[in-house]
Design an enzyme around this catalytic site. Structure first.
Site: not given
Ligand code: ATP
Ligand code: LTN
Length: 334
Positions: A114, A197, A200
């Site tokens: 980051k 992946k 959000k």
């Molecule tokens: P951001 O984009 O804000 O980082 P994110 O959607 O990648 O958000 P996190 O808030 O980092 O998600 O993760 C919250 C939970 O959801 C974690 O336990 C993470 O492992 C799970 N998670 C997030 N994205 C995925 C995905 N694409 N597949 C499986 N698990 C996920």
């Protein structure tokens, strides 16, 4: 017999969670809350490490909490609360930062990624100490297990190191938690870009299945998901990332095995398969979305539930923090 403790959390970084959060985290949390004394937080203090509009952050925090509940986290069984409501998190983070090495924190790959992306002027000290705050979250509750995605494993390892260091320096104080890393099969990819992946904070919305999307929008996104020209519904992560991702989602939401789904759609085209999956997604998300919207229609009641849960969290957290203050030699206020 007392149940072992579990801790996990998510950042309120969007108005809606996406299907990866649901399959990769919330479904496990929902199951694990039966056997564990579970703590689930909406980590709003962590979210401050990204730029945020204050009113939007408040909104996202409520919405994230509502989606936890709508997905099946029971606020009467599990302690579901907002991180900033429990003051002890920020206080313990300070103490832990005094036993964290500068180099040690600098080795966290999420920070390295980051900070490289933002540049040093846009990188805050808060982003640097993010994992220390996460360690405080976990250690305050004498946690046994921490279910997280593999991107968070290094932070849980740091948490273990800090707990062991504190215990050996000041005497036994913290339980040393174990990370529980979700299986690779639970990794959901972007529907339009199935090697990235789903996230959000993705740049484009077209490949993200939001929990709170209107069902017709979710169905459309499934129908438009990127596949390949082979035309057979078959799992092959390398050669067929799009179809494989859809199969993983199908299997996760139905509890069925991938080969059984492949058999069902053998000799049929992607159109049929996608239609089937769209039904599954809409069937699963529809009630979750409705429940979340219901909860959000009465924010006062939701806030009350969160306050009751924060009070429960306070009790455990304050006891740990008081022990820590004593151990490190802070003078008690009488
Ligand atoms: P951001 O984009 O804000 O980082 P994110 O959607 O990648 O958000 P996190 O808030 O980092 O998600 O993760 C919250 C939970 O959801 C974690 O336990 C993470 O492992 C799970 N998670 C997030 N994205 C995925 C995905 N694409 N597949 C499986 N698990 C996920
Ligand atoms: N960093 C985590 C969210 C998080 C967390 C925690 C997870 C903050 N504190 C404590 C487990 C335990 C993330 O971005 N997914």
């Amino acid at each position: 017999m007392t149940k072992p403790r579990l801790y996990s959390g998510m950042q309120p970084s969007a108005d809606s969670l996406q299907i990866g959060n649901y399959i990769g985290a919330l479904m496990q949390w929902r199951d694990l809350q039966q056997a564990y004394d579970a703590y689930f937080s909406v980590v709003d203090l962590h979210a401050l490490t990204q730029p945020n509009d204050p009113a939007e952050l408040r909104q996202k925090t409520r919405r994230t909490a509502a989606q936890y509940i709508a997905a099946g986290i029971e606020p009467s069984r599990s302690t579901l609360y907002v991180q900033s409501h429990v003051r002890a998190h920020a206080e313990l983070a300070w103490i832990l930062s005094t036993i964290t090495g500068f180099g040690e924190a600098g080795r966290m790959t999420q920070f390295k990624d980051k900070s490289q992306r933002y540049g040093s002027d846009a990188t805050s000290v808060g982003l640097f100490t993010y994992p220390v705050l996460m360690a405080a979250d976990i250690l305050l509750y004498q946690t046994d297990i921490v279910p997280v995605g593999d991107d968070q494993k290094q932070h849980v390892e740091l948490t273990r190191d800090l707990a062991e260091r504190f215990n050996s320096r000041y005497g036994d104080t913290f339980r040393v938690p174990m990370p529980v890393i979700q299986q690779d099969t639970a990794r959901i990819y972007d529907l339009q870009n199935p090697t990235a992946k789903m996230s959000k904070s993705a740049e484009s919305d077209a490949g993200v299945l939001w929990l709170l999307d209107d069902p017709s929008v979710s169905a459309k996104k499934v129908m438009r998901a990127v596949t390949d020209s082979e035309g057979s519904v078959r799992y092959d992560r390398e050669a067929k990332p799009g179809v494989s991702n859809l199969l993983v989602i199908y299997a996760a939401l139905t509890g069925r095995q991938i080969p059984a789904i492949e058999d069902e759609y053998a000799g049929r085209g992607y159109g049929d398969f996608k239609k089937g999956l769209a039904e599954v997604v809409v069937g699963e998300f529809g009630p979750v979305r409705e429940r979340a919207l219901e909860l959000l229609a009465d924010p006062a009641e939701l806030d009350r539930v969160l306050a009751t849960n924060a009070a429960r969290a306070d009790e455990v957290a304050d006891a740990t923090l008081a022990a820590v203050y004593d151990k490190v030699g802070l003078l008690r206020r009488v």
